[in-house]
Design a protein around this motif. Structure first.
Motif, PDB file in Angstrom:
ATOM      1  N   ALA A 268       4.859   3.328  12.705  1.00 24.11           N
ATOM      2  CA  ALA A 268       3.958   3.037  13.826  1.00 24.11           C
ATOM      3  C   ALA A 268       3.295   1.677  13.686  1.00 24.11           C
ATOM      4  N   LEU A 269       3.245   1.175  12.454  1.00 26.94           N
ATOM      5  CA  LEU A 269       2.627  -0.128  12.200  1.00 26.94           C
ATOM      6  C   LEU A 269       3.674  -1.232  12.026  1.00 26.94           C
ATOM      7  N   GLY A 270       4.929  -0.911  12.284  1.00 30.84           N
ATOM      8  CA  GLY A 270       5.972  -1.926  12.224  1.00 30.84           C
ATOM      9  C   GLY A 270       6.484  -2.263  10.837  1.00 30.84           C
TER      10      GLY A 270
ATOM     11  N   THR B  70       0.841  -1.188   0.000  1.00 30.82           N
ATOM     12  CA  THR B  70       0.000   0.000   0.000  1.00 30.82           C
ATOM     13  C   THR B  70       0.878   1.241   0.000  1.00 30.82           C
ATOM     14  N   SER B  71       0.241   2.385   0.169  1.00 36.65           N
ATOM     15  CA  SER B  71       0.961   3.657   0.235  1.00 36.65           C
ATOM     16  C   SER B  71       0.422   4.473   1.392  1.00 36.65           C
ATOM     17  N   PHE B  72       1.329   5.181   2.063  1.00 36.87           N
ATOM     18  CA  PHE B  72       0.932   6.054   3.161  1.00 36.87           C
ATOM     19  C   PHE B  72       0.894   7.511   2.703  1.00 36.87           C
ATOM     20  N   VAL B  73       0.394   7.695   1.479  1.00 35.52           N
ATOM     21  CA  VAL B  73       0.161   9.035   0.964  1.00 35.52           C
ATOM     22  C   VAL B  73      -1.116   9.571   1.600  1.00 35.52           C
TER      23      VAL B  73
ATOM     24  N   GLU C  38      -3.824   2.042   7.237  1.00 31.86           N
ATOM     25  CA  GLU C  38      -3.757   1.690   8.662  1.00 31.86           C
ATOM     26  C   GLU C  38      -4.626   0.489   9.006  1.00 31.86           C
ATOM     27  N   ARG C  39      -5.678   0.279   8.253  1.00 27.74           N
ATOM     28  CA  ARG C  39      -6.522  -0.902   8.473  1.00 27.74           C
ATOM     29  C   ARG C  39      -5.919  -2.144   7.818  1.00 27.74           C
ATOM     30  N   LEU C  40      -5.281  -1.951   6.657  1.00 25.15           N
ATOM     31  CA  LEU C  40      -4.768  -3.084   5.896  1.00 25.15           C
ATOM     32  C   LEU C  40      -3.575  -3.754   6.560  1.00 25.15           C
ATOM     33  N   MET C  41      -2.588  -2.984   6.972  1.00 29.86           N
ATOM     34  CA  MET C  41      -1.341  -3.588   7.427  1.00 29.86           C
ATOM     35  C   MET C  41      -1.508  -4.549   8.607  1.00 29.86           C
ATOM     36  N   PRO C  42      -2.331  -4.231   9.619  1.00 32.45           N
ATOM     37  CA  PRO C  42      -2.522  -5.212  10.698  1.00 32.45           C
ATOM     38  C   PRO C  42      -3.153  -6.515  10.223  1.00 32.45           C
ATOM     39  N   MET C  43      -3.886  -6.475   9.117  1.00 34.54           N
ATOM     40  CA  MET C  43      -4.510  -7.689   8.588  1.00 34.54           C
ATOM     41  C   MET C  43      -3.491  -8.618   7.946  1.00 34.54           C
ATOM     42  N   LEU C  44      -2.272  -8.116   7.728  1.00 28.89           N
ATOM     43  CA  LEU C  44      -1.228  -8.895   7.060  1.00 28.89           C
ATOM     44  C   LEU C  44      -0.168  -9.397   8.023  1.00 28.89           C
TER      45      LEU C  44
END
Length: 316
Positions: free
Chosen positions: A102-104, A59-62, A74-80
């Motif tokens: 912040a999401l590692g 994804t992108s943090f744009v 922010e919702r996607l990364m914890p799902m992975l």
């Protein structure tokens, strides 16, 4: 052809293995008008990993205003969490980096331009101003132990400026490496490169001290040259190739750009050349057929179209 695979006939002087840098979930989906549900994106990434892809740009943090499709980072990364694949993300600035850290996130990419016109259109900055903006991002990422990739667009041609001098691309490439990028992806954003041009640019980069073990290539297929250009890069020693499952993606700021090189088309060629990728072409094809159904249109990949009626892995 046996069971949907090409006959393996190795060619001389090619790498034994190629790492595919899958960009479908980020570059492929970012321009879709229909917002893809975050659950579908997570499933897409997991299916790509199950097909054997070990580097998947997630994804992108744009800022959500600029790319609404990727507003759910922010919702996607914890799902992975827990996935074995490398999951790099694009960050545009220090704020984007902070969100990713912040999401590692352990790998990031910054997105620059070899030309002034595209830098202005995409970043609202000059080339040198964009490098200055990236410098603290790269430094902070490296301090946090995070690997950094630098994307460089318009390496072979620009819709406003035309042909891009090789020396200009080398200069900007050198600037990105000098601020600390671990790897550089050379983008043919509007798909105008041809194999001789690819070879000359790679040679010039090598003479400047940027060797192929720090380079990847990112070709678009606007004029049907993506695979030919990839082969030229392989012959020069490149072992990292960007591609997008199902051929998804383009470029929102370059209207003449068509889709990315399809991962399935790339895998078909590599496997035919006896080059290892770790990718199960049947599972990958099934994944792209599944994603195309979610998007409501067939995949543009020739290999997906050729195999989708015969693969036994299709899942709807």
């Amino acid at each position: 052809m046996i069971e949907g695979l090409p006959m393996r006939v190795p060619a001389p002087d090619l790498p034994a293995r190629v790492r595919i840098h899958e960009v479908g979930p980020r570059d492929g989906l970012q321009n879709e008008a229909m917002v893809v549900p975050v659950e579908v994106k997570a499933d897409f990434i997991k299916r790509l990993a199950e097909a054997g892809l070990d580097t998947i740009e997630a994804t992108s943090f744009v800022h959500p205003k600029w790319v609404p499709q990727l507003a759910d980072a922010e919702r996607l990364m914890p799902m992975l969490e827990g996935m074995a694949a490398r999951l790099p993300v694009l960050v545009p600035n220090e704020r984007g980096l902070e969100r990713a850290l912040a999401l590692g996130v352990r790998e990031i990419a910054v997105f620059g331009s070899a030309t002034e016109s595209f830098a202005k259109a995409n970043l609202n900055r000059s080339v040198d101003e964009s490098i200055a903006m990236f410098a603290p991002v790269v430094a902070k990422a490296r301090d946090a132990g995070v690997r950094v990739r630098g994307y460089l667009s318009m390496c072979f041609g620009d819709p406003w400026e035309g042909a891009v001098p090789i020396a200009q691309v080398v200069r900007v490439s050198r600037s990105l490496m000098d601020i600390g990028c671990d790897e550089l992806s050379l983008g043919d954003t509007i798909g105008v490169a041809t194999p001789g041009h690819v070879f000359e640019l790679l040679s010039a980069l090598g003479e400047s001290g940027i060797h192929t073990d720090h380079l990847g290539v990112h070709f678009h297929d606007t004029y049907g040259q993506a695979l030919a250009n990839t082969l030229a890069a392989l012959q020069h020693g490149v072992t990292t190739v960007d591609s997008s499952a199902g051929g998804l993606g383009g470029c929102p700021y370059a209207k003449s750009a068509t889709g990315n090189l399809a991962t399935e088309d790339l895998v078909w060629m590599l496997h035919g050349l006896g080059i290892e990728t770790g990718v199960d072409l049947g599972r990958l094809t099934a994944t792209s057929v599944w994603m195309a159904a979610h998007l409501g249109r067939p995949s543009p990949s020739r290999t997906v179209r050729a195999l989708s009626g015969t693969t036994s892995h299709q899942e709807q």
